[in-house]
Design an enzyme around this catalytic site. Structure first.
Site, mmCIF file in Angstrom:
data_model
loop_
_atom_site.group_PDB
_atom_site.id
_atom_site.type_symbol
_atom_site.label_atom_id
_atom_site.label_comp_id
_atom_site.label_asym_id
_atom_site.label_seq_id
_atom_site.Cartn_x
_atom_site.Cartn_y
_atom_site.Cartn_z
ATOM 1 N N GLY A 13 0.848 -1.104 -0.094
ATOM 2 C CA GLY A 13 0.096 -0.041 0.211
ATOM 3 C C GLY A 13 0.791 1.273 -0.010
ATOM 4 O O GLY A 13 0.078 2.386 0.465
ATOM 5 N N ILE A 20 0.882 6.364 4.489
ATOM 6 C CA ILE A 20 1.126 5.866 5.693
ATOM 7 C C ILE A 20 2.136 4.478 5.451
ATOM 8 O O ILE A 20 3.181 4.275 6.378
ATOM 9 C CB ILE A 20 0.010 5.244 6.575
ATOM 10 C CG1 ILE A 20 -0.913 6.381 6.935
ATOM 11 C CG2 ILE A 20 0.586 4.600 8.041
ATOM 12 C CD1 ILE A 20 -2.257 6.173 7.577
ATOM 13 N N ALA A 97 -12.967 2.978 -0.928
ATOM 14 C CA ALA A 97 -14.262 3.162 -1.051
ATOM 15 C C ALA A 97 -14.675 4.123 -2.156
ATOM 16 O O ALA A 97 -13.573 5.007 -2.305
ATOM 17 C CB ALA A 97 -14.958 3.978 0.024
ATOM 18 N N TYR A 157 -17.566 9.206 7.094
ATOM 19 C CA TYR A 157 -16.775 8.074 6.986
ATOM 20 C C TYR A 157 -17.547 6.859 6.533
ATOM 21 O O TYR A 157 -17.035 6.038 6.079
ATOM 22 C CB TYR A 157 -15.800 7.731 8.155
ATOM 23 C CG TYR A 157 -14.682 6.712 8.092
ATOM 24 C CD1 TYR A 157 -13.581 7.645 7.345
ATOM 25 C CD2 TYR A 157 -14.526 5.765 8.659
ATOM 26 C CE1 TYR A 157 -12.503 6.604 7.141
ATOM 27 C CE2 TYR A 157 -13.472 4.911 8.569
ATOM 28 C CZ TYR A 157 -12.332 5.461 7.739
ATOM 29 O OH TYR A 157 -11.169 4.781 7.451
ATOM 30 N N LYS A 164 -14.018 -0.690 8.314
ATOM 31 C CA LYS A 164 -13.024 -0.864 9.191
ATOM 32 C C LYS A 164 -13.544 -1.729 10.343
ATOM 33 O O LYS A 164 -12.864 -2.346 11.186
ATOM 34 C CB LYS A 164 -12.677 0.612 9.624
ATOM 35 C CG LYS A 164 -11.956 1.400 8.655
ATOM 36 C CD LYS A 164 -10.591 0.685 8.306
ATOM 37 C CE LYS A 164 -9.698 1.712 7.571
ATOM 38 N NZ LYS A 164 -8.678 1.035 6.537
ATOM 39 N N ILE A 193 -4.615 11.612 8.747
ATOM 40 C CA ILE A 193 -3.422 12.000 8.043
ATOM 41 C C ILE A 193 -3.693 12.524 6.680
ATOM 42 O O ILE A 193 -4.347 11.401 6.126
ATOM 43 C CB ILE A 193 -2.331 11.000 8.258
ATOM 44 C CG1 ILE A 193 -1.996 10.689 9.723
ATOM 45 C CG2 ILE A 193 -1.012 11.507 7.470
ATOM 46 C CD1 ILE A 193 -0.868 9.462 9.645
ATOM 47 N N ARG A 194 -2.965 13.528 6.349
ATOM 48 C CA ARG A 194 -3.378 13.885 4.845
ATOM 49 C C ARG A 194 -2.661 13.147 4.037
ATOM 50 O O ARG A 194 -1.439 13.244 3.617
ATOM 51 C CB ARG A 194 -3.006 15.411 4.795
ATOM 52 C CG ARG A 194 -3.750 16.067 3.643
ATOM 53 C CD ARG A 194 -3.186 17.518 3.394
ATOM 54 N NE ARG A 194 -3.347 18.207 4.731
ATOM 55 C CZ ARG A 194 -4.517 19.129 4.909
ATOM 56 N NH1 ARG A 194 -5.644 18.912 3.991
ATOM 57 N NH2 ARG A 194 -4.689 19.781 5.970
ATOM 58 N N THR A 195 -3.562 12.218 3.329
ATOM 59 C CA THR A 195 -2.830 11.258 2.006
ATOM 60 C C THR A 195 -3.637 11.334 1.045
ATOM 61 O O THR A 195 -4.885 11.881 1.003
ATOM 62 C CB THR A 195 -2.704 9.751 2.710
ATOM 63 O OG1 THR A 195 -3.818 9.384 2.920
ATOM 64 C CG2 THR A 195 -1.830 9.607 3.768
HETATM 65 O O1 0WD Z 1 -6.180 9.503 7.832
HETATM 66 C C1 0WD Z 1 -5.719 8.610 7.354
HETATM 67 N N1 0WD Z 1 -5.014 8.714 6.035
HETATM 68 C C2 0WD Z 1 -5.977 7.204 7.761
HETATM 69 C C3 0WD Z 1 -5.628 6.088 7.059
HETATM 70 C C4 0WD Z 1 -6.474 7.049 9.058
HETATM 71 C C5 0WD Z 1 -6.575 5.522 9.725
HETATM 72 C C6 0WD Z 1 -6.468 4.943 8.976
HETATM 73 N N2 0WD Z 1 -5.848 4.961 7.582
HETATM 74 C C7 0WD Z 1 -5.754 3.700 6.690
HETATM 75 C C8 0WD Z 1 -6.427 3.665 5.367
HETATM 76 O O2 0WD Z 1 -7.819 3.406 5.580
HETATM 77 C C9 0WD Z 1 -5.697 2.512 4.720
HETATM 78 O O3 0WD Z 1 -6.117 1.278 5.287
HETATM 79 O O4 0WD Z 1 -4.386 3.475 6.362
HETATM 80 C C10 0WD Z 1 -4.211 2.632 5.067
HETATM 81 C C11 0WD Z 1 -3.230 3.271 4.392
HETATM 82 O O5 0WD Z 1 -3.881 4.615 3.716
HETATM 83 P P1 0WD Z 1 -3.170 5.920 3.337
HETATM 84 O O6 0WD Z 1 -1.762 5.842 3.463
HETATM 85 O O7 0WD Z 1 -4.045 7.085 3.803
HETATM 86 O O8 0WD Z 1 -3.716 6.114 1.883
HETATM 87 P P2 0WD Z 1 -2.862 6.044 0.416
HETATM 88 O O9 0WD Z 1 -1.139 6.576 0.412
HETATM 89 O O10 0WD Z 1 -3.921 6.294 -0.744
HETATM 90 O O11 0WD Z 1 -2.797 4.312 0.051
HETATM 91 C C12 0WD Z 1 -3.454 3.341 0.006
HETATM 92 C C13 0WD Z 1 -3.311 2.080 -0.700
HETATM 93 C C14 0WD Z 1 -2.826 2.849 -2.107
HETATM 94 O O12 0WD Z 1 -1.511 1.745 -2.236
HETATM 95 P P3 0WD Z 1 -0.926 1.412 -3.671
HETATM 96 O O13 0WD Z 1 0.468 1.301 -3.643
HETATM 97 O O14 0WD Z 1 -1.238 -0.039 -3.822
HETATM 98 O O15 0WD Z 1 -1.570 2.262 -4.825
HETATM 99 O O16 0WD Z 1 -4.385 1.316 -0.974
HETATM 100 C C15 0WD Z 1 -4.060 0.746 -2.149
HETATM 101 C C16 0WD Z 1 -3.902 2.245 -2.868
HETATM 102 O O17 0WD Z 1 -3.700 1.788 -4.219
HETATM 103 N N3 0WD Z 1 -5.146 0.017 -2.631
HETATM 104 C C17 0WD Z 1 -4.831 -1.334 -3.191
HETATM 105 N N4 0WD Z 1 -4.000 -2.162 -3.112
HETATM 106 C C18 0WD Z 1 -3.974 -3.505 -3.632
HETATM 107 N N5 0WD Z 1 -4.995 -3.807 -4.326
HETATM 108 C C19 0WD Z 1 -6.083 -1.775 -3.903
HETATM 109 C C20 0WD Z 1 -6.118 -2.964 -4.282
HETATM 110 N N6 0WD Z 1 -7.389 -3.252 -5.070
HETATM 111 N N7 0WD Z 1 -7.082 -0.691 -3.799
HETATM 112 C C21 0WD Z 1 -6.553 0.346 -3.070
#
Ligand code: 0WD
Length: 256
Positions: A13, A20, A97, A157, A164, A193-195
């Site tokens: 991810g 994150i 989502a 959310y 979740k 966290i801003r992502t």
């Molecule tokens: O505020 C936040 N950002 C929070 C995030 C607060 C609490 C929890 N989280 C969680 C998210 O719900 C998620 O479970 O942390 C996790 C990571 O999220 P992130 O770091 O905020 O988001 P991002 O940088 O967009 O990463 C999400 C990943 C991406 O990674 P890749 O390298 O695969 O592109 O989820 C991936 C998305 O592409 N993803 C998938 N990976 C594999 N197969 C798929 C899929 N079908 N769909 C999405």
């Protein structure tokens, strides 16, 4: 033992430097671990590889793995087994989502939107844990990322909150099943966290501001701070901890 020297971890991810998963990768790398990255599609191959070149170690491995595809998951872990043999842990940092369902009222969630978020955000942990288990011959840790919206209602959310909740319960059932193999399964409930993913959540700035103003520590959390807790959960320091959700959220969750 604090050092992760001689250990290999799969991180799923990493999308970009704000992910994150990238904060977790850096913490594990700094502790001496070798990293294996998986990404959803070819589109992310270059960004992930470019990021990994900024690390001191240049022995990382990369695999495409769309977690909606069981065959892809099995092929990925088979290939990892051939390439490195044993792994010592895994960080699952994946969720999805439909944007239009991270706004307004939960009651309007569509059937396919509901199932899609369950599939990518919750079931994927089950599928990945099953595929990783045979490679974790020395035991180890699996960590997933969850959010407070799975424990209580957080504005906007919606469908992801329900995913979740499902992820949290899956984590506990997996902890029970895999404990006999010396594998611990835990979750980190990160503060906002801003992502890229976070951008999809309606009114995300308001959520961030609330943490800054109201949380016990009066500050938002960083990818690095989540990374350090993942490091703890993937190291021997947490050897008696499984089935647990650790909130890395400046204490926000204790507020009524
Ligand atoms: O505020 C936040 N950002 C929070 C995030 C607060 C609490 C929890 N989280 C969680 C998210 O719900 C998620 O479970 O942390 C996790 C990571 O999220 P992130 O770091 O905020 O988001 P991002 O940088 O967009 O990463 C999400 C990943 C991406 O990674 P890749 O390298 O695969 O592109 O989820 C991936 C998305 O592409 N993803 C998938 N990976 C594999 N197969 C798929 C899929 N079908 N769909 C999405």
């Amino acid at each position: 033992n604090l050092s992760l020297e001689g250990r290999t971890y799969v991180v799923m991810g990493v999308a970009n430097k704000r992910s994150i998963a990238w904060g977790i990768s850096q913490a594990l790398h700094d502790a001496g671990a070798r990293l294996i990255f998986t990404y959803a599609s070819e589109r992310f191959e270059k960004p992930v590889k470019d990021l990994a070149t900024t690390l001191d170690r240049q022995d990382s491995l990369f695999y495409e793995c769309d977690v909606t595809d069981d065959a892809a998951i099995n092929a990925t872990f088979d290939q990892i087994q051939q390439d490195v043999g044993t792994i010592h842990g895994l960080a699952h940092c994946i969720a999805f989502a439909k944007r239009e369902e991270l706004n307004g009222e939960f009651v309007n969630t569509s059937r396919d939107g509901f199932l899609l978020s369950q599939n990518i955000s919750a079931y994927s942990l089950v599928a990945v844990a099953r595929a990783a288990q045979p490679l974790m011959t020395e035991g180890g840790g699996i960590v997933t990322l969850t959010y407070l919206g799975g424990e209580r209602v957080v504005q906007n959310y919606n469908v992801m909150g329900v995913a979740k909740a499902s992820l949290d319960a899956s984590m506990r059932y997996l902890a029970n099943d895999l404990g006999k193999h010396g594998i611990r399964v835990n979750a980190i409930s990160a503060g906002p966290i801003r992502t890229v993913s976070a951008k999809g959540v309606g009114d995300f700035n308001t959520i961030l501001k609330k943490i800054e103003e109201e949380s016990p520590l009066r500050k938002t959390v960083s990818q690095e701070e989540v990374g350090d807790t993942a490091y703890y959960l993937l190291s021997d320091l947490s050897r008696a901890v499984t089935g647990e959700i650790i909130h890395v959220d400046s204490g926000y969750n204790i507020l009524g």
